[in-house]
Design an enzyme around this catalytic site. Sequence first.
Site, short mmCIF file in Angstrom:
data_model
loop_
_atom_site.label_atom_id
_atom_site.label_comp_id
_atom_site.label_asym_id
_atom_site.label_seq_id
_atom_site.Cartn_x
_atom_site.Cartn_y
_atom_site.Cartn_z
N GLU A 32 0.84 -1.22 0.00
CA GLU A 32 0.00 0.00 0.00
C GLU A 32 0.86 1.25 0.00
O GLU A 32 2.06 1.22 0.24
CB GLU A 32 -0.89 0.03 1.25
CG GLU A 32 -2.33 -0.37 0.99
CD GLU A 32 -3.15 0.70 0.28
OE1 GLU A 32 -2.63 1.82 0.06
OE2 GLU A 32 -4.31 0.42 -0.07
N ARG A 115 -7.95 0.37 13.05
CA ARG A 115 -6.56 0.66 12.70
C ARG A 115 -6.53 1.70 11.60
O ARG A 115 -7.51 1.87 10.87
CB ARG A 115 -5.84 -0.60 12.20
CG ARG A 115 -6.43 -1.15 10.89
CD ARG A 115 -5.43 -2.05 10.19
NE ARG A 115 -5.94 -2.73 9.02
CZ ARG A 115 -5.85 -2.27 7.78
NH1 ARG A 115 -5.31 -1.07 7.55
NH2 ARG A 115 -6.31 -2.96 6.76
N ASN A 117 -5.62 3.19 8.00
CA ASN A 117 -5.44 2.68 6.65
C ASN A 117 -4.75 3.79 5.84
O ASN A 117 -3.85 4.44 6.37
CB ASN A 117 -6.81 2.24 6.08
CG ASN A 117 -6.67 1.29 4.93
OD1 ASN A 117 -5.81 0.41 4.96
ND2 ASN A 117 -7.49 1.44 3.91
N GLU A 135 -10.12 -6.06 9.69
CA GLU A 135 -10.89 -6.98 8.85
C GLU A 135 -10.85 -8.42 9.37
O GLU A 135 -9.80 -8.87 9.85
CB GLU A 135 -10.35 -6.95 7.42
CG GLU A 135 -10.59 -5.63 6.71
CD GLU A 135 -9.76 -5.49 5.44
OE1 GLU A 135 -8.54 -5.69 5.52
OE2 GLU A 135 -10.34 -5.16 4.39
N ASN A 168 -9.94 5.09 2.55
CA ASN A 168 -8.94 4.73 1.55
C ASN A 168 -8.42 5.93 0.77
O ASN A 168 -8.15 6.97 1.36
CB ASN A 168 -9.50 3.62 0.65
CG ASN A 168 -8.67 2.36 0.79
OD1 ASN A 168 -7.45 2.43 0.83
ND2 ASN A 168 -9.32 1.22 0.89
N ASP A 218 -9.86 1.61 -4.20
CA ASP A 218 -8.90 1.56 -3.08
C ASP A 218 -8.04 2.83 -3.09
O ASP A 218 -8.57 3.93 -2.93
CB ASP A 218 -8.10 0.25 -3.19
CG ASP A 218 -7.48 -0.16 -1.88
OD1 ASP A 218 -6.96 0.72 -1.16
OD2 ASP A 218 -7.50 -1.36 -1.54
O1 GCO Z 1 -5.52 -1.74 1.15
C1 GCO Z 1 -6.42 -1.31 1.86
O2 GCO Z 1 -6.84 -0.19 1.78
C2 GCO Z 1 -7.04 -2.21 2.90
O3 GCO Z 1 -6.24 -2.15 4.01
C3 GCO Z 1 -7.15 -3.62 2.41
O4 GCO Z 1 -7.52 -4.45 3.42
C4 GCO Z 1 -8.02 -3.81 1.19
O5 GCO Z 1 -7.68 -2.90 0.22
C5 GCO Z 1 -9.50 -3.84 1.42
O6 GCO Z 1 -9.85 -5.01 2.06
C6 GCO Z 1 -10.34 -3.75 0.19
O7 GCO Z 1 -10.98 -2.56 0.12
ZN ZN Z 2 -6.03 1.10 0.45
#
Ligand code: GCO
Ligand code: ZN
Length: 313
Positions: A32, A115, A117, A135, A168, A218
């Site tokens: 990520e 948490r 992201n 998750e 996201n 995402d």
């Molecule tokens: O990358 C991220 O942003 C999340 O942490 C991931 O867990 C996945 O992308 C998500 O499950 C799908 O949306």
């Molecule tokens: Zn993401």
Amino acid sequence: MRKVIVATPGVNEIMYSIKVECVVKEKNRIGEGPVWEEKEGTLLYVDISGQRVCRWNPVTNQIKSITTEKFVGAVVPRRSGGYIIAEGTRFAVLDWEKQTITTIADVDNDKANTRFNDGKVDPAGRFFAGTMAIEVRPAELERKQGSLYTLHPDHSVVKHFDQVDISNGLDWSLDYKTFYYIDSLSFTIDAFDYDIQTGSICNRREVYRLEKDEGIPDGMCIDMEGKLWVACYNGGRVLRIDPQTGTCMQTVKLPVDKATSCSFGGKDYSELYVTTAYEGMDSDYLARQPEAGCIFKITGLGVKGVPPNSFAG
Ligand SMILES: O=C(O)[C@H](O)[C@@H](O)[C@H](O)[C@H](O)CO
Ligand SMILES: [Zn+2]
């Protein structure tokens, strides 16, 4: 003479001879938050559930990493050197030389199982990052547990809103007047009016809604033409969205389904780096997509990206 085959308009269009290469072959559980580090010529990113902050050098093909205590959602460079991370439910300073991580501020104090992201620094040096419930399986979680926060340069924290499913992708328009944001399970890309003076957001509206086959939106980044590139988890592609017209202008397919985020880097920010994940895939699925979790480089897009901002505090 070689015949030029024109692909379905919009899908891997050959006009610019688009190339998708697997460049970082070390797999991430959930890769990520790619950030190009211009001075060093390295790509910074996280492996969220692998609990690592990584730096890949394309010249030597070496990866250096630092382990975190908890899931790490995002890492961003700091103007004064080193990095800021959004890890577990804290904002923290990461000193790469000393290999230390020191807490700046805690968030989600009223939540037991969340948490951080995705996160990104705004053009004024503020760090925006959001949270989500931890998750059970990818994209399966207790809903509405997340919030969006800003860490200001003075280290104060502001909560913008809660009721987020999976906080996201985020980025700002080229004139700084709009903030784009993705709450993945809404399947939309949203826009807010942005006040660059204060860092406040208002007037939320939908810009684009993903089609069923496009997957889950995402990570995201903006290009020099003000268009948004969105990585599609379970959709195996990145989309180029025109936020003015609310249309998808282009689709670039990847050899893996779980694309997680993208950002421009390399020479003049002409290469699009796409992180991916392998978490949640069984052995059959992994055998079909052996590059799941690797990082891909897309070239030949004919458009450049915007250099990343650094945290000002
Ligand atoms: O990358 C991220 O942003 C999340 O942490 C991931 O867990 C996945 O992308 C998500 O499950 C799908 O949306
Ligand atoms: Zn993401």
